[in-house]
Motif scaffolding. Structure first.
Motif, PDB file in Angstrom:
ATOM      1  N   UNK A  93       0.787  -1.237   0.000  1.00  0.00           N
ATOM      2  CA  UNK A  93       0.000   0.000   0.000  1.00  0.00           C
ATOM      3  C   UNK A  93       0.808   1.271   0.000  1.00  0.00           C
ATOM      4  N   UNK A  94       2.097   1.202  -0.353  1.00  0.00           N
ATOM      5  CA  UNK A  94       2.932   2.418  -0.347  1.00  0.00           C
ATOM      6  C   UNK A  94       2.428   3.433  -1.370  1.00  0.00           C
ATOM      7  N   UNK A  95       2.232   3.000  -2.604  1.00  0.00           N
ATOM      8  CA  UNK A  95       1.806   3.919  -3.663  1.00  0.00           C
ATOM      9  C   UNK A  95       0.427   4.494  -3.381  1.00  0.00           C
ATOM     10  N   UNK A  96      -0.455   3.665  -2.859  1.00  0.00           N
ATOM     11  CA  UNK A  96      -1.808   4.136  -2.539  1.00  0.00           C
ATOM     12  C   UNK A  96      -1.762   5.192  -1.443  1.00  0.00           C
ATOM     13  N   UNK A  97      -0.849   5.010  -0.491  1.00  0.00           N
ATOM     14  CA  UNK A  97      -0.697   5.993   0.585  1.00  0.00           C
ATOM     15  C   UNK A  97      -0.189   7.322   0.035  1.00  0.00           C
ATOM     16  N   UNK A  98       0.771   7.255  -0.897  1.00  0.00           N
ATOM     17  CA  UNK A  98       1.310   8.478  -1.485  1.00  0.00           C
ATOM     18  C   UNK A  98       0.252   9.205  -2.312  1.00  0.00           C
ATOM     19  N   UNK A  99      -0.523   8.456  -3.081  1.00  0.00           N
ATOM     20  CA  UNK A  99      -1.579   9.082  -3.891  1.00  0.00           C
ATOM     21  C   UNK A  99      -2.623   9.752  -3.007  1.00  0.00           C
ATOM     22  N   UNK A 100      -2.956   9.116  -1.887  1.00  0.00           N
ATOM     23  CA  UNK A 100      -3.930   9.710  -0.962  1.00  0.00           C
ATOM     24  C   UNK A 100      -3.414  11.026  -0.408  1.00  0.00           C
ATOM     25  N   UNK A 101      -2.107  11.088  -0.101  1.00  0.00           N
ATOM     26  CA  UNK A 101      -1.518  12.326   0.410  1.00  0.00           C
ATOM     27  C   UNK A 101      -1.545  13.413  -0.656  1.00  0.00           C
ATOM     28  N   UNK A 102      -1.239  13.049  -1.909  1.00  0.00           N
ATOM     29  CA  UNK A 102      -1.218  14.036  -2.996  1.00  0.00           C
ATOM     30  C   UNK A 102      -2.594  14.654  -3.218  1.00  0.00           C
ATOM     31  N   UNK A 103      -3.652  13.892  -2.943  1.00  0.00           N
ATOM     32  CA  UNK A 103      -5.011  14.423  -3.096  1.00  0.00           C
ATOM     33  C   UNK A 103      -5.456  15.233  -1.886  1.00  0.00           C
ATOM     34  N   UNK A 104      -4.790  14.989  -0.744  1.00  0.00           N
ATOM     35  CA  UNK A 104      -5.216  15.650   0.490  1.00  0.00           C
ATOM     36  C   UNK A 104      -4.678  17.074   0.595  1.00  0.00           C
ATOM     37  N   UNK A 105      -3.444  17.295   0.160  1.00  0.00           N
ATOM     38  CA  UNK A 105      -2.815  18.610   0.336  1.00  0.00           C
ATOM     39  C   UNK A 105      -3.168  19.529  -0.837  1.00  0.00           C
ATOM     40  N   UNK A 106      -3.228  20.858  -0.604  1.00  0.00           N
ATOM     41  CA  UNK A 106      -3.550  21.787  -1.697  1.00  0.00           C
ATOM     42  C   UNK A 106      -2.512  21.776  -2.816  1.00  0.00           C
ATOM     43  N   UNK A 107      -1.234  21.687  -2.443  1.00  0.00           N
ATOM     44  CA  UNK A 107      -0.166  21.685  -3.446  1.00  0.00           C
ATOM     45  C   UNK A 107       0.655  20.409  -3.269  1.00  0.00           C
ATOM     46  N   UNK A 108       0.288  19.391  -3.988  1.00  0.00           N
ATOM     47  CA  UNK A 108       0.999  18.125  -3.942  1.00  0.00           C
ATOM     48  C   UNK A 108       1.427  17.720  -5.343  1.00  0.00           C
ATOM     49  N   UNK A 109       2.707  17.539  -5.552  1.00  0.00           N
ATOM     50  CA  UNK A 109       3.244  17.165  -6.862  1.00  0.00           C
ATOM     51  C   UNK A 109       3.685  15.711  -6.788  1.00  0.00           C
TER      52      UNK A 109
END
Length: 523
Positions: free
Chosen positions: A188-204
């Motif tokens: 679930x590493x990639x899924x965790x990173x994608x969730x973070x990118x959607x949570x923050x206003x500026x996530x690249x």
């Protein structure tokens, strides 16, 4: 940056008294100068078609619009007129489509852009003062993944971050917290990173194998219209003020990873190319994920041996988490029940919009360490240094003390407290201990930066030297592997350690097998 320059026409169209002006632009009292800026606007990732690269179009700003405070990576809303211009290049006319802007405004792309009402602020303060606020916020990080509480807590504190501090000499100490997640495939590493990118206003979000050094930092390109060289910011510059998320971090080439050294510590990107010397801000949090290089994590090997990352990179991460796919009937039963739940049953305590606003309010709080908290951190640092002992190849140093301090200040921010207390330091030390010891991938604290103690390094060097001498005497046929092991045992080295070192040299291509049962050093 905005450059002030005058574009003179290549050929004068006026002909006074039969004499052309000869390409000289005459400035007079009737001349009007207009401040002009050019933006390169790209399709937002959310609106780009999945089968096409994001489109890009120049936007011309004039007058007051050219003085707008915009930075690379901002999301903007542009109102204007689509126009077409032409210019000559190699005797051919090239048409360029651009937008002449009447209005430009920055869309919500940063915590400071979020509109928070007084009612929402009161609600946030009530939640912060309530019980289990940390556990509730942890549950909002990748709610579709069961467990991994410590990893989620580390990511949560990284999103809050710590205040940036200025030293008396004018240099800065970063407040952003960098996190590395190392784990077996499918945890679930990639899924965790994608969730973070959607949570923050500026996530690249960046995929390591497809990212280059200049793509992560900055590139110098030549503008077709003006012929001038321009600096294009990479992912780290675009993530300034936000989070840079790199998946498959271990798959990046050595040179491309090296480009991140400056970003991780100094949080800047320096460009010195084509007569341009510029320093771009890259104050971002890095959250990265990597896979073990042997497919799954080998417990008998150190962290540095398991992942293909140099110590100079590893030491710049505040937290490194290990996730293993270990079989456990009880845990497997819980995961199966969680995955098969209905979607509404997996809903987090707070919606993502509320979490964003909570973090935005918390980032306006700049806590400081209390005397008791500073004393606890001092004791932690001294104890860690004692555990290192004299056998450490590279000792746990000030970077880990600074990491613990940042985690404590971030924990205080999460509580909306202006002072980091004992509970904040205890939470930070708990995470650091989990990182350093509890996972077991660092058998000694001295292995933090190199993954090996001085004793292990000396053993490797001695075994390599024995093989080198025996290979030189044996010639092209090589040495009998059994004889090599016996010789090492006679020198006082355990067979288990010798065979482990030999297997590592075989994997690295330092040892070849000319014949079955024979080995030869090639280093």
């Amino acid at each position: 940056r905005i450059d002030f320059f005058v574009l003179a026409p290549e050929r004068c169209t006026k002909n006074e008294n039969g004499v052309k002006c000869g390409g000289t632009l005459v400035l007079s009292e009737d001349t009007t100068s207009v401040l002009t800026a050019t933006l390169k606007v790209q399709d937002a990732v959310d609106f780009a078609r999945f089968d096409e690269a994001p489109l890009e179009i120049p936007v011309i700003l004039r007058g007051e619009l050219a003085a707008e405070e915009l930075t690379q990576g901002d999301a903007v809303v542009v109102t204007g007129v689509l126009r077409v211009s032409s210019f000559l290049k190699s005797s051919s006319a090239i048409l360029t489509v651009y937008v002449e802007a009447f209005d430009v405004s920055r869309d919500v792309k940063d915590y400071r852009d979020l509109e928070i009402t007084e009612e929402e602020r009161k609600r946030i303060q009530e939640v912060a003062a309530g019980p289990d606020v940390k556990q509730k916020l942890i549950s909002c990080i990748a709610p579709s993944i069961k467990g991994r509480e410590e990893v989620k807590e580390g990511i949560l504190l990284a999103l809050f971050g710590a205040p940036r501090e200025q030293n008396p000499d004018g240099t800065f100490v970063r407040g952003d917290i960098h996190v590395l997640i190392v784990g077996d495939p499918g945890v679930g590493k990639s899924q965790m990173l994608l969730a973070v990118s959607k949570l923050v206003p500026r996530g690249v979000y960046v995929s390591g194998p497809r990212a280059s050094g200049v793509g992560l930092t900055a590139a110098v390109v030549k503008d077709e219209m003006t012929g001038r060289f321009m600096v294009h910011g990479g992912s780290a510059v675009l993530a300034n003020g936000g989070v840079l998320i790199v998946d498959e971090f271990d798959k990046m080439s050595k040179d491309d990873r090296g480009a991140l050294h400056e970003v991780l510590e100094q949080q800047t990107v320096t460009v010195a190319k084509a007569g341009i010397h510029a320093q771009l801000p890259a104050r971002c949090t890095l959250i990265a994920a990597a896979n073990p290089k042997f497919g799954s994590y080998q417990r008998e090997m150190s962290l540095a041996e398991n992942i293909d990352l140099p110590p100079t990179i590893l030491s710049r991460f505040d937290l490194i988490f290990l996730i293993q796919d270990s079989a456990s009937e009880r845990e497997d039963e819980e995961i199966a029940r969680f995955v098969l739940k209905k979607e509404d049953e997996k809903a987090p305590p707070f919606p993502p919009e509320f979490v964003r606003k909570y973090i935005a309010v918390a980032k306006s709080v700049n806590p400081v360490l209390s005397e008791e908290a500073a004393e606890l951190l001092r004791k932690f640092f001294v104890e860690v240094r004692k555990k290192c002992g004299q056998d450490a190849a590279v000792k746990v140093g000030v970077r880990q003390l600074e990491a613990a301090k940042r985690l404590a200040l971030a924990h205080a921010r999460m509580r909306l407290s202006r002072k980091a207390e004992k509970q904040d330091v205890e939470a930070a030390i708990s995470l650091m201990n989990f990182f350093l010891e509890e996972e077991g991938f660092l058998t000694e604290l001295s292995q933090l930066e190199v993954g090996k103690t001085t004793k292990q390094v000396k053993e490797e060097e001695a075994v390599r030297e024995i093989l080198k001498k025996m290979s030189a005497q044996a010639g092209a046929e090589g040495v009998l592997e059994a004889d090599f092991v016996i010789t090492c045992k006679e020198e006082g080295y355990e067979e288990r350690i010798v065979r482990k070192i030999l297997e590592a040299m075989k994997r690295n291509g330092e040892v070849v097998e000319p014949k079955i049962g024979r080995i030869k050093a090639v280093f």
